[in-house]
Write an enzyme that holds these catalytic residues in place. Sequence first.
Site, PDB file in Angstrom:
ATOM      1  N   VAL A   1      -0.181 -12.036   9.566  1.00 50.75           N
ATOM      2  CA  VAL A   1       1.164 -12.425   9.130  1.00 50.75           C
ATOM      3  C   VAL A   1       2.203 -11.972  10.165  1.00 50.75           C
ATOM      4  CG1 VAL A   1       2.925 -12.131   7.345  1.00 50.75           C
ATOM      5  CG2 VAL A   1       0.540 -12.467   6.685  1.00 50.75           C
TER       6      VAL A   1
ATOM      7  N   SER B   1      -0.074  -7.158   7.565  1.00 50.88           N
ATOM      8  CA  SER B   1      -1.267  -7.493   8.342  1.00 50.88           C
ATOM      9  C   SER B   1      -0.900  -8.088   9.699  1.00 50.88           C
ATOM     10  CB  SER B   1      -2.114  -8.483   7.556  1.00 50.88           C
ATOM     11  OG  SER B   1      -1.396  -9.682   7.390  1.00 50.88           O
TER      12      SER B   1
ATOM     13  N   CYS C   1      -2.816   2.241   6.203  1.00 49.78           N
ATOM     14  CA  CYS C   1      -2.906   1.675   7.553  1.00 49.78           C
ATOM     15  C   CYS C   1      -3.477   2.697   8.511  1.00 49.78           C
ATOM     16  CB  CYS C   1      -1.545   1.188   8.005  1.00 49.78           C
ATOM     17  SG  CYS C   1      -0.280   2.406   7.740  1.00 49.78           S
TER      18      CYS C   1
ATOM     19  N   GLU D   1       5.001  -3.555  12.198  1.00 54.33           N
ATOM     20  CA  GLU D   1       4.017  -2.476  12.051  1.00 54.33           C
ATOM     21  C   GLU D   1       2.816  -3.080  11.351  1.00 54.33           C
ATOM     22  OE1 GLU D   1       4.115   0.391  13.308  1.00 54.33           O
ATOM     23  OE2 GLU D   1       6.234   0.545  13.840  1.00 54.33           O
TER      24      GLU D   1
ATOM     25  N   ASN E   1       0.803  -1.231   0.000  1.00 52.21           N
ATOM     26  CA  ASN E   1       0.000   0.000   0.000  1.00 52.21           C
ATOM     27  C   ASN E   1       0.837   1.283   0.000  1.00 52.21           C
ATOM     28  OD1 ASN E   1       0.747  -0.371   2.675  1.00 52.21           O
ATOM     29  ND2 ASN E   1      -1.165   0.484   3.458  1.00 52.21           N
TER      30      ASN E   1
HETATM   31  P1  NAP Z   1       0.262  -8.900   4.286  1.00 49.16           P
HETATM   32  O1  NAP Z   1      -0.613  -9.805   3.553  1.00 49.16           O
HETATM   33  O2  NAP Z   1       0.520  -9.157   5.707  1.00 49.16           O
HETATM   34  O3  NAP Z   1       1.620  -8.833   3.471  1.00 49.16           O
HETATM   35  C1  NAP Z   1       2.719  -8.079   3.897  1.00 49.16           C
HETATM   36  C2  NAP Z   1       3.999  -8.728   3.433  1.00 49.16           C
HETATM   37  O4  NAP Z   1       4.153  -9.990   4.094  1.00 49.16           O
HETATM   38  C3  NAP Z   1       4.015  -9.038   1.937  1.00 49.16           C
HETATM   39  O5  NAP Z   1       5.316  -8.831   1.452  1.00 49.16           O
HETATM   40  C4  NAP Z   1       3.646 -10.503   1.913  1.00 49.16           C
HETATM   41  O6  NAP Z   1       4.088 -11.178   0.763  1.00 49.16           O
HETATM   42  C5  NAP Z   1       4.368 -11.011   3.134  1.00 49.16           C
HETATM   43  N1  NAP Z   1       3.863 -12.287   3.646  1.00 49.16           N
HETATM   44  C6  NAP Z   1       2.648 -12.845   3.451  1.00 49.16           C
HETATM   45  N2  NAP Z   1       2.567 -14.023   4.092  1.00 49.16           N
HETATM   46  C7  NAP Z   1       3.760 -14.220   4.699  1.00 49.16           C
HETATM   47  C8  NAP Z   1       4.292 -15.248   5.512  1.00 49.16           C
HETATM   48  N3  NAP Z   1       3.572 -16.315   5.845  1.00 49.16           N
HETATM   49  N4  NAP Z   1       5.559 -15.129   5.967  1.00 49.16           N
HETATM   50  C9  NAP Z   1       6.294 -14.055   5.661  1.00 49.16           C
HETATM   51  N5  NAP Z   1       5.844 -13.043   4.888  1.00 49.16           N
HETATM   52  C10 NAP Z   1       4.592 -13.113   4.420  1.00 49.16           C
HETATM   53  O7  NAP Z   1      -0.276  -7.381   4.236  1.00 49.16           O
HETATM   54  P2  NAP Z   1      -0.713  -6.557   2.946  1.00 49.16           P
HETATM   55  O8  NAP Z   1      -2.051  -7.026   2.554  1.00 49.16           O
HETATM   56  O9  NAP Z   1       0.373  -6.537   1.953  1.00 49.16           O
HETATM   57  O10 NAP Z   1      -0.782  -5.085   3.554  1.00 49.16           O
HETATM   58  C11 NAP Z   1      -1.898  -4.585   4.203  1.00 49.16           C
HETATM   59  C12 NAP Z   1      -1.726  -4.607   5.702  1.00 49.16           C
HETATM   60  O11 NAP Z   1      -0.567  -3.869   6.077  1.00 49.16           O
HETATM   61  C13 NAP Z   1      -2.850  -3.949   6.444  1.00 49.16           C
HETATM   62  O12 NAP Z   1      -3.200  -4.711   7.574  1.00 49.16           O
HETATM   63  C14 NAP Z   1      -2.269  -2.613   6.866  1.00 49.16           C
HETATM   64  O13 NAP Z   1      -2.885  -2.031   7.974  1.00 49.16           O
HETATM   65  C15 NAP Z   1      -0.868  -2.972   7.134  1.00 49.16           C
HETATM   66  N6  NAP Z   1       0.004  -1.801   7.074  1.00 49.16           N
HETATM   67  C16 NAP Z   1       0.516  -1.319   8.250  1.00 49.16           C
HETATM   68  C17 NAP Z   1       1.321  -0.205   8.256  1.00 49.16           C
HETATM   69  C18 NAP Z   1       1.915   0.310   9.540  1.00 49.16           C
HETATM   70  O14 NAP Z   1       2.941   0.974   9.491  1.00 49.16           O
HETATM   71  N7  NAP Z   1       1.319   0.055  10.687  1.00 49.16           N
HETATM   72  C19 NAP Z   1       1.643   0.437   7.050  1.00 49.16           C
HETATM   73  C20 NAP Z   1       1.084  -0.068   5.867  1.00 49.16           C
HETATM   74  C21 NAP Z   1       0.294  -1.205   5.911  1.00 49.16           C
HETATM   75  P3  NAP Z   1       3.118 -11.391  -0.511  1.00 49.16           P
HETATM   76  O15 NAP Z   1       2.804 -10.045  -1.023  1.00 49.16           O
HETATM   77  O16 NAP Z   1       3.951 -12.181  -1.418  1.00 49.16           O
HETATM   78  O17 NAP Z   1       1.905 -12.109   0.008  1.00 49.16           O
END
Ligand code: NAP
Length: 493
Positions: free
Chosen positions: A230, A227, A282, A248, A150
């Site tokens: 994860v 997320s 986020c 985060e 994002n």
């Molecule tokens: P996500 O599904 O958790 O993916 C984040 C990263 O983790 C991606 O690179 C993903 O790879 C990888 N990943 C997925 N499964 C994994 C596993 N089992 N082991 C290790 N790595 C793994 O999150 P998203 O959908 O990309 O992003 C949205 C989320 O991020 C929301 O919950 C949002 O609130 C949060 N966010 C938080 C912040 C903050 O600073 N607090 C900032 C931005 C976003 P793949 O893409 O290959 O699946």
Amino acid sequence: MKRYLNYINGEWVESSSKKYAANTNPATGEVLGEVAQSTQEDVERAVQAAKAAQKSWRLVPAPERAEVLYRVAQLLKERKEELAQTITKEMGKVIEEARGEVQEAIDMAYYMAGEGRRLVGETVPSELRNKFAMSIRVPVGIAGFITPWNFPIAIASWKSLPALVAGNAIVWKPASETPFIAAEFVRVYEDAGLPKGLINLVFGSGSVVGNAIVDHPEIDLISFTGSNEVGKQINERAGGLLKRTSLEMGGKNAVTVLEDADLDLAVDGIIWSAYGTSGQRCTACSRIIVHEAVKEELETKLLARIAQLRVGDGLDESIDVGPVINRSSLEKIAQYVHIGVEEGAKLLAGGEILTENGLDKGNFFAPTLFTDVTADMRIAQEEIFGPVASIIPVKSLEEAIEVNNSVAFGLSSSIFTQDINKAFAAMRDLDTGIVYVNAGTTGAEIHLPFGGTKGTGNGHRDSGVAALDVFTEWKSIYVDYSGKLQRAQIDNN
Ligand code: NAP
Ligand code: MG
């Protein structure tokens, strides 16, 4: 067809699987190119490259390391438009926001380059005569990054710039949805003259590449944004290896509007925070906690503004709301709207997947507003990550704060009021890592810590000087120049 390869030890190389995955534009469904699908073996090569490079990088004076960062800042500035276009094409946010995101990386590069001449430690008086005491920051070693789609360049900049200026090397797995901007960011480092091996990019899935990074014994720390689900898994795996893990994660952010607020200003803040980036920040506002005295007026004003929002391809400068990232996200958002209706919330606007005027080729959801939502409903508790906001009426500031704090997350919050006493009470009592007064829930600047409380994080922060705490170890040093053995706590008492 454009093909994006891994970047390991300063070379663009094929993955050992020789397999590729398509990258699509979420606004048009067009295939933009393809990207390497890596294996554990590729991660291993990246780690060995990082290890060798870090050995000499740690000895380069930090002000000299910072010179690379100044060049990174300059190149990002020169390529700002091109990078912004890449972001919009592969993840969908509107072009003006994509430019803002690149600006965030530019700001971070200048800021962290400045840290090259600070990296401040402490000197303190020793309790003994003829003895000197100080603490210095030293690099942790090899940092593993796992990042979301994002904010594909901003978040990568929050992590990579402090890591590098502090003397670490990096192995980075970007989100599968946004590989091209990752490659372009790494190319900036390459063109800025970063020595080979210090940043290694390994494309591929979370389950294969992500886990290989988390499990690798020679990767000293994991910096993850994504997320909650994860993040928790990563924490467990990395915890078993006693790795430092900076997480985060999600948010369920609220704007509070008190009865004395400037309502037009509040509407501006809410529209920007709830529907900007199609609600996929986020820090997005997904709850609107409003004093019952102004609830109806606020609803009327919000509806008028929502009706004016133009939804479409973010490359078109006149568009306000772009697509959401993919089909499954679109379906998840639609499912939450269904849940909201079932729970008894009143749907005031939107609520549907948009398919007319060519929007069926992409993943478009109508800007959606619920009202008469109660704090315990699922739509008021769970992260939706789409353009959906819920109005929750309250009777007082105290109740507003209670509602704000009633969720499992604690990233951002905001309050609109003209009453300084109420504003300060809110600043004290809102349980989030970021608080805004008379502004929406989004808009963090890079020189303050970014992150949240409760389920949003595990106590670390990205950006700001706080980022250095993730990427350095403290070393305390005592120099005794008395020429004799002096025992602390004993010889002076
Ligand atoms: P996500 O599904 O958790 O993916 C984040 C990263 O983790 C991606 O690179 C993903 O790879 C990888 N990943 C997925 N499964 C994994 C596993 N089992 N082991 C290790 N790595 C793994 O999150 P998203 O959908 O990309 O992003 C949205 C989320 O991020 C929301 O919950 C949002 O609130 C949060 N966010 C938080 C912040 C903050 O600073 N607090 C900032 C931005 C976003 P793949 O893409 O290959 O699946
Ligand atoms: Mg894409």
